[in-house]
Scaffold this active site. Structure first.
Site, PDB file in Angstrom:
ATOM      1  CG  HIS A  36       0.262  14.400   3.579  1.00 49.94           C
ATOM      2  ND1 HIS A  36       0.145  13.844   2.335  1.00 49.94           N
ATOM      3  CD2 HIS A  36      -0.313  13.527   4.434  1.00 49.94           C
ATOM      4  CE1 HIS A  36      -0.485  12.686   2.415  1.00 49.94           C
ATOM      5  NE2 HIS A  36      -0.770  12.465   3.686  1.00 49.94           N
ATOM      6  CG  HIS A  77       1.313   5.882   3.179  1.00 49.63           C
ATOM      7  ND1 HIS A  77       0.681   5.148   2.195  1.00 49.63           N
ATOM      8  CD2 HIS A  77       0.330   6.592   3.805  1.00 49.63           C
ATOM      9  CE1 HIS A  77      -0.614   5.388   2.228  1.00 49.63           C
ATOM     10  NE2 HIS A  77      -0.860   6.260   3.182  1.00 49.63           N
TER      11      HIS A  77
END
Length: 285
Positions: A36, A77
């Site tokens: 991740h 992100h």
């Protein structure tokens, strides 16, 4: 073969180039591990994190992408640069020339193209965080012929589908919020109505999932437990893999693998690598 590996059934799935566990070979029917944001939150989405994950044996990197003011696709992100970097403001207002001087955890930011070309056999699970990221993503995947090495996803099903329509060749994909919610609710709703069999419920699930190859879901969403044996059975009957995010504890990883999930997304790269090794599913490149 280890004792634990026998607990993971070898299932038949539609063959998807991106999903190596659908191919004949050592990972066929085995669970996948996805790092991740590179599996290192302190330097998330940086080349330092990605390099470390690949060196550990990861063949799948989960990443996020956004477009800079100049159109360059950047692996990042959040909408804003703070608090994770040493800069402030929306990333979309900075050019790549400016962003190349920004650091996250002491590491420089990364262009998607540089990550895409860094390793020829590493696969990228790409979350399109905004509409502006769609076209540069499509152009780079087409330019580098990377269609079998990327999976496209987004919280927005419309955004994901737009990227799929624009690409010159098909790529793997997972559902957004609406598609996933419909998929999760399809089985229980069918059971309550009492009008469809388990087989019909799986067909309904496949229609709702549409053009996706897997569902990437949290184990729980608020009060709802998403990943259950019934949910997994319905997805598998419909030919869909289930990848669970974001799982960081070894025992929970083992519990989910015992249930039959097809992939785990984790911030804890070393922990996930160690657990998957117990299931003869490591390394993954």
């Amino acid at each position: 073969m280890s004792e634990r590996s026998a607990e993971v059934p070898r299932r038949f799935r539609p063959r998807v180039p991106y999903l190596v566990n659908t191919h004949p070979g050592p990972l066929h029917g085995r669970p996948l591990g996805l790092a991740h944001r590179g599996g290192a939150i302190e330097v998330q989405n940086t080349m330092a994190a990605f390099t470390r994950a690949v060196e550990l044996g990861f063949g799948y990197l989960e990443i996020d992408v956004r477009a800079a003011a100049c159109g360059t696709l950047v692996v990042f992100h959040d909408e804003r640069l703070e608090p994770t970097t040493d800069a402030e403001g929306p990333l979309a207002e900075w050019t790549w020339e400016q962003l190349s001087q920004v650091h996250l955890g002491g590491e420089p930011l990364v262009r998607f193209e540089d990550l895409l070309t860094a390793w020829g056999d590493v696969r990228l699970n790409v979350d399109l965080k905004e509409e502006a990221a769609v076209r540069p993503f499509v152009e780079l995947v087409d330019e580098h012929g990377a269609h079998e090495r990327v999976l496209v996803t987004s919280f927005s099903d419309a955004r994901r589908r737009r990227a799929q329509r624009l690409l010159s060749r098909p790529v793997a994909s997972s559902a957004g919020v609406r598609g996933t919610a419909l998929s999760v609710l399809a089985g229980p709703a069918a059971g309550v109505l009492g009008r469809v069999s388990a087989g019909a419920s799986s067909r309904l699930l496949r229609r709702l999932a549409g053009d996706v190859d897997c569902l990437q879901v949290p184990r729980r969403q608020g009060p709802i437990t998403v990943v259950t044996p019934g949910f997994l059975a319905r997805c598998h009957a419909a030919g869909l893999q289930v990848h669970v995010w974001t799982v960081n504890e070894a025992e929970e990883m083992r519990e989910l693998l015992g249930m039959g999930v097809d992939g785990i997304v984790s911030d804890e790269a070393e922990v996930l690598a160690e657990v998957l090794a117990e299931y003869d599913a490591w390394p993954q490149w």
